[in-house]
Write an enzyme that holds these catalytic residues in place. Structure first.
Site, PDB file in Angstrom:
ATOM      1  N   LYS A   1      66.460  -2.714  10.423  1.00 55.37           N
ATOM      2  CA  LYS A   1      66.057  -3.374   9.182  1.00 55.37           C
ATOM      3  C   LYS A   1      65.718  -2.259   8.201  1.00 55.37           C
ATOM      4  O   LYS A   1      64.785  -1.480   8.424  1.00 55.37           O
ATOM      5  CB  LYS A   1      64.860  -4.300   9.394  1.00 55.37           C
ATOM      6  CG  LYS A   1      64.446  -5.015   8.106  1.00 55.37           C
ATOM      7  CD  LYS A   1      63.200  -5.876   8.290  1.00 55.37           C
ATOM      8  CE  LYS A   1      62.776  -6.488   6.967  1.00 55.37           C
ATOM      9  NZ  LYS A   1      61.493  -7.232   7.074  1.00 55.37           N
TER      10      LYS A   1
ATOM     11  N   VAL B   1      67.408  -9.427   6.107  1.00 54.55           N
ATOM     12  CA  VAL B   1      66.168 -10.092   6.507  1.00 54.55           C
ATOM     13  C   VAL B   1      65.378 -10.275   5.225  1.00 54.55           C
ATOM     14  O   VAL B   1      64.861  -9.316   4.665  1.00 54.55           O
ATOM     15  CB  VAL B   1      65.366  -9.260   7.521  1.00 54.55           C
ATOM     16  CG1 VAL B   1      64.061  -9.983   7.873  1.00 54.55           C
ATOM     17  CG2 VAL B   1      66.182  -8.982   8.779  1.00 54.55           C
TER      18      VAL B   1
ATOM     19  N   TYR C   1      62.660  -0.903  12.446  1.00 53.08           N
ATOM     20  CA  TYR C   1      62.295  -1.238  11.071  1.00 53.08           C
ATOM     21  C   TYR C   1      61.890   0.044  10.346  1.00 53.08           C
ATOM     22  O   TYR C   1      60.848   0.622  10.643  1.00 53.08           O
ATOM     23  CB  TYR C   1      61.150  -2.245  11.097  1.00 53.08           C
ATOM     24  CG  TYR C   1      60.777  -2.859   9.766  1.00 53.08           C
ATOM     25  CD1 TYR C   1      61.497  -2.625   8.605  1.00 53.08           C
ATOM     26  CD2 TYR C   1      59.686  -3.707   9.687  1.00 53.08           C
ATOM     27  CE1 TYR C   1      61.147  -3.211   7.402  1.00 53.08           C
ATOM     28  CE2 TYR C   1      59.313  -4.310   8.495  1.00 53.08           C
ATOM     29  CZ  TYR C   1      60.037  -4.046   7.357  1.00 53.08           C
ATOM     30  OH  TYR C   1      59.667  -4.621   6.175  1.00 53.08           O
TER      31      TYR C   1
ATOM     32  N   THR D   1      55.577 -10.081   6.529  1.00 54.47           N
ATOM     33  CA  THR D   1      55.529 -11.342   5.789  1.00 54.47           C
ATOM     34  C   THR D   1      54.823 -12.416   6.604  1.00 54.47           C
ATOM     35  O   THR D   1      54.173 -13.308   6.051  1.00 54.47           O
ATOM     36  CB  THR D   1      56.940 -11.806   5.417  1.00 54.47           C
ATOM     37  OG1 THR D   1      57.567 -10.791   4.623  1.00 54.47           O
ATOM     38  CG2 THR D   1      56.922 -13.100   4.629  1.00 54.47           C
TER      39      THR D   1
END
Length: 307
Positions: free
Chosen positions: A171, A211, A143, A55
């Site tokens: 995540k 998140v 992640y 992002t």
């Protein structure tokens, strides 16, 4: 009402925002804008900020920009929020360099995505994460987002990696509730929902928090979901999660990257954002107007959710 046993420790807090990286009109890094956006997010209830994630357009920011961003946001928020720096790349050596640089810049933790495109087998993937974990003293979140990287961090691999003292969290964008539950049952890893539509579902299964990309524009909404659930208001938590779909869908599932839609909406609201960097392209006027309508409908009568 939940207890500490229901949710593992929160090494970076519970409510984390995957913050966009503001740029100036010419496309340069906007550190003043980043500080103002970070201040707003923390004031609205974010425990932590993930910087230089997808992002945050990490594929198109330089190593120096990544370090400068961490240092500037640390100056702005002080110790009021955890700063987690995205350092994952397709190159183990480069990832190690970024991890050490983030520590020097003032990060509290690291987000390390599975190496993308090369699709290493699980033993190579495990070795990669261990080498990065050994590189400096910060705690790591791994992640797992196979839809982007092409490689799943398999549950058995996560269980083995949980034994490393600096690998403390995940995540989770795996869309595998069975696999997630297996890891939660066998480790003390803190799980963070990385897909906004799954925040309540994973929290109910014992995840630590989230998140969120959508939190850039409604930082208080998902915090309210967790708070309602913790207070025993499961119906209210479910209602708020469903309410959030009005914005989750156009931001995250409208055929454009979440970075593009989030920056478009932030810009329409007069908040720091700026353009996206190529190869991404800005949202068109129709898309931006639709996002703004969805935001207004979601936040109508709910001042605590408004930007």
């Amino acid at each position: 009402m939940t207890t500490d046993d229901d949710h593992p420790s929160a090494p970076f807090g519970r409510a984390l925002c995957a913050m966009v990286t503001p740029f100036t009109g010419s496309g340069a890094l906007d550190l003043d804008g980043a500080q103002r956006l970070a201040e707003r997010l923390v004031a609205a209830g974010c425990d932590g900020l993930v910087l230089s994630g997808t992002t945050g357009e990490s594929p198109t920011t330089t190593d120096a920009e990544k370090s400068a961003l961490v240092a500037a946001v640390r100056e702005a928020v002080g110790g009021r929020a955890a700063l987690v720096a995205g350092v994952g790349t397709a190159d183990t050596r480069h990832t190690v360099e970024l991890a050490r640089a983030a520590e020097r810049a003032g990060a509290d933790g690291l987000l390390v995505v599975a190496p993308y495109y090369s699709r290493p087998p699980q033993d190579a993937l495990e070795a990669h994460f261990r080498e990065v974990a050994d590189a400096c003293g910060l705690p790591r979140a791994l992640y797992d987002i196979p839809g982007r990287t092409g490689t799943r961090i398999e549950p058995d691999t996560l269980v083995r990696l949980a034994g490393h003292p600096r690998i403390v969290a995940v995540k989770d964008c795996s869309y595998d509730l069975l696999g997630t539950q297996k890891v939660l049952a066998r480790t003390g890893l803190a799980y963070y929902a990385g897909c906004d539509e799954q925040i309540l579902a994973l929290y109910a299964l014992g995840a630590t928090g989230y998140v969120s990309t959508v939190a850039n524009v409604v930082p208080g909404l998902f915090r309210a979901v967790l708070d309602a659930f913790d207070a025993g208001g499961t119906r209210e938590a479910a209602r708020l999660q469903r309410r959030a779909l009005a914005l989750i869908e156009p931001v995250m599932a409208a055929g454009l990257p979440g970075t593009v839609t989030t920056k478009a909406l932030l810009g329409a609201l007069g908040l720091p954002s700026g353009p996206v960097r190529a190869p991404l392209r800005p949202a068109d006027r129709e898309t931006t107007e639709g996002l703004l309508t969805a935001y207004r409908e979601l936040t109508a009568g709910a001042a605590q959710f408004q930007a």
